[in-house]
Every structure is written in structure tokens, then in C-alpha cells.
Design an enzyme around this catalytic site. Structure first.
Site, short mmCIF file in Angstrom:
data_model
loop_
_atom_site.label_atom_id
_atom_site.label_comp_id
_atom_site.label_asym_id
_atom_site.label_seq_id
_atom_site.Cartn_x
_atom_site.Cartn_y
_atom_site.Cartn_z
N GLU A 129 1.11 -1.10 -0.11
CA GLU A 129 0.35 0.08 -0.14
C GLU A 129 1.16 1.84 -0.12
O GLU A 129 1.30 1.81 1.41
CB GLU A 129 -0.47 -0.03 1.37
CG GLU A 129 -1.64 0.98 1.12
CD GLU A 129 -3.04 1.49 2.11
OE1 GLU A 129 -3.95 2.44 2.43
OE2 GLU A 129 -2.54 0.48 3.69
N HIS A 194 -6.19 5.88 -1.78
CA HIS A 194 -5.06 7.05 -1.78
C HIS A 194 -4.94 8.59 -2.25
O HIS A 194 -3.36 8.92 -3.06
CB HIS A 194 -3.15 6.98 -0.94
CG HIS A 194 -3.39 6.39 0.56
ND1 HIS A 194 -3.71 7.52 2.16
CD2 HIS A 194 -3.78 4.84 0.75
CE1 HIS A 194 -3.79 6.16 2.66
NE2 HIS A 194 -4.09 4.78 2.33
N HIS A 215 -9.92 0.23 0.43
CA HIS A 215 -10.45 1.08 1.82
C HIS A 215 -11.51 2.10 1.45
O HIS A 215 -11.28 2.94 1.24
CB HIS A 215 -9.93 1.32 2.65
CG HIS A 215 -8.75 2.32 2.76
ND1 HIS A 215 -8.64 3.54 1.41
CD2 HIS A 215 -7.65 2.52 3.15
CE1 HIS A 215 -7.33 3.79 2.04
NE2 HIS A 215 -7.02 2.89 2.64
N ASN A 218 -12.66 6.23 2.35
CA ASN A 218 -11.14 6.96 2.71
C ASN A 218 -10.37 6.59 1.40
O ASN A 218 -9.61 6.66 1.03
CB ASN A 218 -11.20 5.85 3.72
CG ASN A 218 -11.88 5.46 4.58
OD1 ASN A 218 -12.19 4.11 4.88
ND2 ASN A 218 -12.75 6.70 5.04
N ASP A 273 -8.12 -3.60 7.78
CA ASP A 273 -6.95 -2.19 7.99
C ASP A 273 -5.91 -2.17 9.61
O ASP A 273 -6.25 -1.02 9.63
CB ASP A 273 -7.46 -0.83 7.47
CG ASP A 273 -6.36 -0.05 7.18
OD1 ASP A 273 -5.30 -0.61 6.43
OD2 ASP A 273 -7.25 1.45 6.76
N ALA A 307 -5.42 5.75 11.51
CA ALA A 307 -3.87 5.53 10.87
C ALA A 307 -4.10 3.65 11.64
O ALA A 307 -4.45 2.96 12.55
CB ALA A 307 -2.89 5.51 12.57
N GLY A 308 -5.13 3.33 10.42
CA GLY A 308 -5.95 1.85 10.15
C GLY A 308 -6.83 1.34 11.27
O GLY A 308 -7.29 2.74 12.19
#
Length: 387
Positions: A129, A194, A215, A218, A273, A307-308
Site C-alpha cells: 500500500e 490514496h 478502503h 477513505n 486495515d 491510522a488503520g
């Protein structure tokens, strides 16, 4: 010795069945027609209620059991992650590396290759990732590692070999023409994530072979009426797959329902995640030299960015069923069958059928995992409670 599992409702991946027996012979399943067919040479295990389902398959696992893969790219860390997630029903996974140096990512791939070669059941491959992200959508990934894909990256990624899946998440707007196609041609599974891409940029990436979205919602450009963005491209492309974090922090239940309505049946699957706190007593850990804390069930960095997650797969299934309102069988498919199909492993995982690998989860009516089997090896988790 064969194992005969009795006393629980069976979800095959297709439907629920009552008053039937499941036989495990070595690492394979033998599905029998009824209680009268229990073989005499089997060890009979009475599960005393609950549901047996195909073991959960998590395609995005950053850590577990106290280990964080990017910080510790070793075979022993992979086993720790498996051990940490197994009490949550996960029987196989893609350990995930977040944005870091090329050397770290190469070390992680070597560890996965060694684990698979050694026969470590449960490691299906690797999810890389980053670091080829949009800076504004980097989330908790450290800015110093975010960069464009270079020829050296394309070379080593396309040279990854072994009997395992390699998934990579990137921002399509930062890939040069032909790079995605090259990765896909080499056998990599390429996902968009991302990303601050416009709709047209994502669709161009799909034309080159992007097959999934990491995800959903997000760290990606949202859907609006005049700018469909990454989310709009995910909804408009029927053949692509979408992972979603169902923890009531990353995505609102209504947004999960909207995604289910937008995507064709079977194209939305659950991921955690998860970070190293899952399956561990620790409530904080360090990445990039900063401490990540668990706060109200979520993991956040000093900037307050998610953060996850702090959930296991049984939690994702429970939340999807109870809070989103999805029928339980569909939640279980989202946790097992659909990820198996995405990896093209549904001829051996994600279903309960004769000849399939004996990866199973048994949980009670309160979504507490009581037993798991990985390649036929049984563990009891009677003391584990759902979060």
C-alpha cells in the site's frame, strides 16, 4: 484422525443448513448429508450451537498480535499477525506494507515468499500500500516516503515471483501511461487508493487494468454531482472490486449501504486495515517514529488522522449485520467468498464444499469466535470476546 463437526448451523457460502455434519479429513473438507452419516473413525466435536462459516479472508492487514509488518518484515512477524487475528475468525490474509523505502518493501516481499515456501498456512500473498500516492490523500502515511513510481520500482515489482498474490495500491493520477498495464501484465493486482484523481483519470487507469479500490471512501476524492471523483469511478465501474472498512469510524453505515446499492452483488468486500493492537493487550504502537493511540475504538495519530483500525474481521461482520442491516449470509460472503473470488482462489477458499481447504470459523450468537480451523488444524478460542 478425521474430525466430525456437529451441533452448529452451517453456512456454506451460499446458504444456511441445519442438522448436518461437516467432516474434516486432513486439510480438506468432506460435506455430509446428515447426522446419520458421521463416520465411525472420526473425532466428534460437538460445537453446541452457533454458526460454522468459511474462514474469513482479510486482504488488508498491517499488523496484529503486537507486530507491525512494515516495522518488522520477518517471517516470525507474519506468524504473530496470523496468531493475533485468528481469534477474530481470520484464517488467511494479505499482510500489508504501508509507504516506506523500496528496501523495506522488498524485504517484506521476501518474508512473504519465505513464509509461503515454508508452508505457513494463512499467508496468501502481500498487499503493498504505497508509496505512489497523492500527497493530499496520504492519510497517516508519512509524507517523506510519498513519491512517483520510478523505472526501478516497475522493474522489481514486475519481477516478483512465487505462488502467492501481490496486490498494490496506488494513485492512478500519478502513474505514467503504461505503468499500470505493465504491472497487471506481470500478474499484480492493482487497486486505486490514496488518490485525488478525477473520474476520467481513474477510468483511464481501469482501462490499463486497475481492478479494485482500497478502503472505499477513505483517502480518495469523493463523489459530487459535477466531479464524480474516485468514489464515482468505483461506483460506475461494474467489474471492479471495492474493499470497505466497516468499523463505524472509517465509514458511516449509511455510506456502506449506499456502496452496496451502487456496486453489483459480490463486488464489495470487508477488510480490517488492522494494526498491531488487534489480538494484543497493547493500546498504542509506533509507526514512523510517532505513537498511534487507540481512542474510543479508533486508532489516530498526533494529527488526529485515522491510522488503520482496531477491529478484527468478526467485528466487521457484526457491524455490517447489526448496524448496516445487511443479511448475515451476505456479511459472511463479504468476509470470505468475495475476497477469495477477487484473488481467484474461490476454487479452494471462501466456501464449505467437499474438497475445499478446511478453513473455518465457528462463532456464537453474540459474534464471539469460539473455534477456528486453518488447513484442518483446530484452535479453540473460548475466552475471546467480540469488541
Amino acid at each position: 484422525m478425521k474430525q466430525a463437526l456437529v451441533g452448529a448451523r452451517i453456512f456454506t457460502g451460499d446458504k444456511f443448513l441445519d442438522n448436518q455434519v461437516l467432516i474434516i479429513d486432513g486439510d480438506k473438507l468432506i460435506f455430509t448429508a446428515g447426522n446419520d452419516n458421521v463416520v465411525h473413525d472420526a473425532d466428534i466435536i460437538d460445537l453446541d450451537g452457533g454458526i460454522i462459516a468459511p474462514g474469513f479472508i482479510d486482504l488488508q492487514v498491517n499488523g496484529g498480535g503486537g507486530s507491525f509488518f512494515t516495522n518488522d518484515t520477518s517471517v516470525s512477524a507474519l506468524q504473530t499477525m496470523l496468531d493475533g487475528h485468528r481469534p477474530t475468525g481470520t484464517t488467511s490474509m494479505l499482510p500489508t506494507l504501508i509507504s516506506d523505502t523500496r528496501d523495506t518493501h522488498q524485504a517484506g516481499v521476501r518474508a512473504v515468499a519465505d513464509a509461503v515456501t515454508s508452508g505457513m498456512s494463512g499467508i496468501l500473498g502481500i498487499h503493498i500500500e504505497g508509496p505512489f500516492f497523492d500527497m493530499d490523500k496520504r492519510g497517516a502515511h508519512n509524507a517523506r516516503y510519498i513519491r512517483e513510481m520510478e523505472p526501478a520500482d516497475t522493474q522489481w515489482l514486475t519481477e516478483i515471483s512465487g505462488d502467492f498474490a501481490t496486490m498494490i495500491t496506488l494513485a492512478p493520477e500519478h502513474a505514467h501511461t503504461g505503468q499500470i498495464k505493465t504491472l497487471v501484465k506481470a500478474g499484480l493486482i492493482v487497486c486505486a487508493g490514496h488518490s485525488n484523481a478525477h473520474y476520467e483519470q481513474v477510468m483511464a487507469g481501469i482501462d490499463e487494468g486497475i481492478s479494485g479500490f482500497t478502503h472505499l471512501y477513505n483517502a480518495m476524492r469523493p463523489l459530487t454531482g459535477r466531479d464524480p471523483g474516485v468514489v464515482g469511478a468505483a461506483f460506475a465501474s461494474d467489474d471492479t472490486w471495492c474493499a470497505i472498512i466497516c468499523d463505524n469510524h472509517h465509514v458511516h453505515p449509511g455510506a456502506v449501504r449506499a456502496a452496496l446499492n451502487a456496486k453489483p452483488n459480490g463486488k464489495l468486500y470487508l477488510v480490517t486495515d488492522a494494526m498491531s493492537t488487534v489480538g494484543s493487550t497493547q493500546k498504542s504502537f509506533s509507526i514512523y517514529g510517532e505513537t498511534i493511540y487507540e481512542q474510543d475504538g479508533a486508532l489516530v495519530n498526533a494529527e488526529g488522522r485515522l491510522a488503520g483500525s482496531a477491529i478484527g474481521m468478526i467485528d466487521a461482520v457484526r457491524i455490517c449485520h447489526q448496524d448496516v442491516g445487511v443479511e448475515l449470509g451476505e456479511c459472511l460472503r463479504m468476509a470470505s467468498l468475495y475476497p477469495a473470488q477477487y484473488l481467484q482462489l474461490d476454487n479452494q477458499l471462501g466456501q464449505i464444499a467437499t474438497g475445499w481447504r478446511a478453513d473455518l470459523v465457528h462463532f456464537d450468537n453474540d459474534f464471539n469466535v469460539r473455534n477456528t480451523w486453518v488447513a484442518g488444524a483446530h484452535q479453540s478460542h473460548t475466552s475471546v470476546e467480540s469488541t
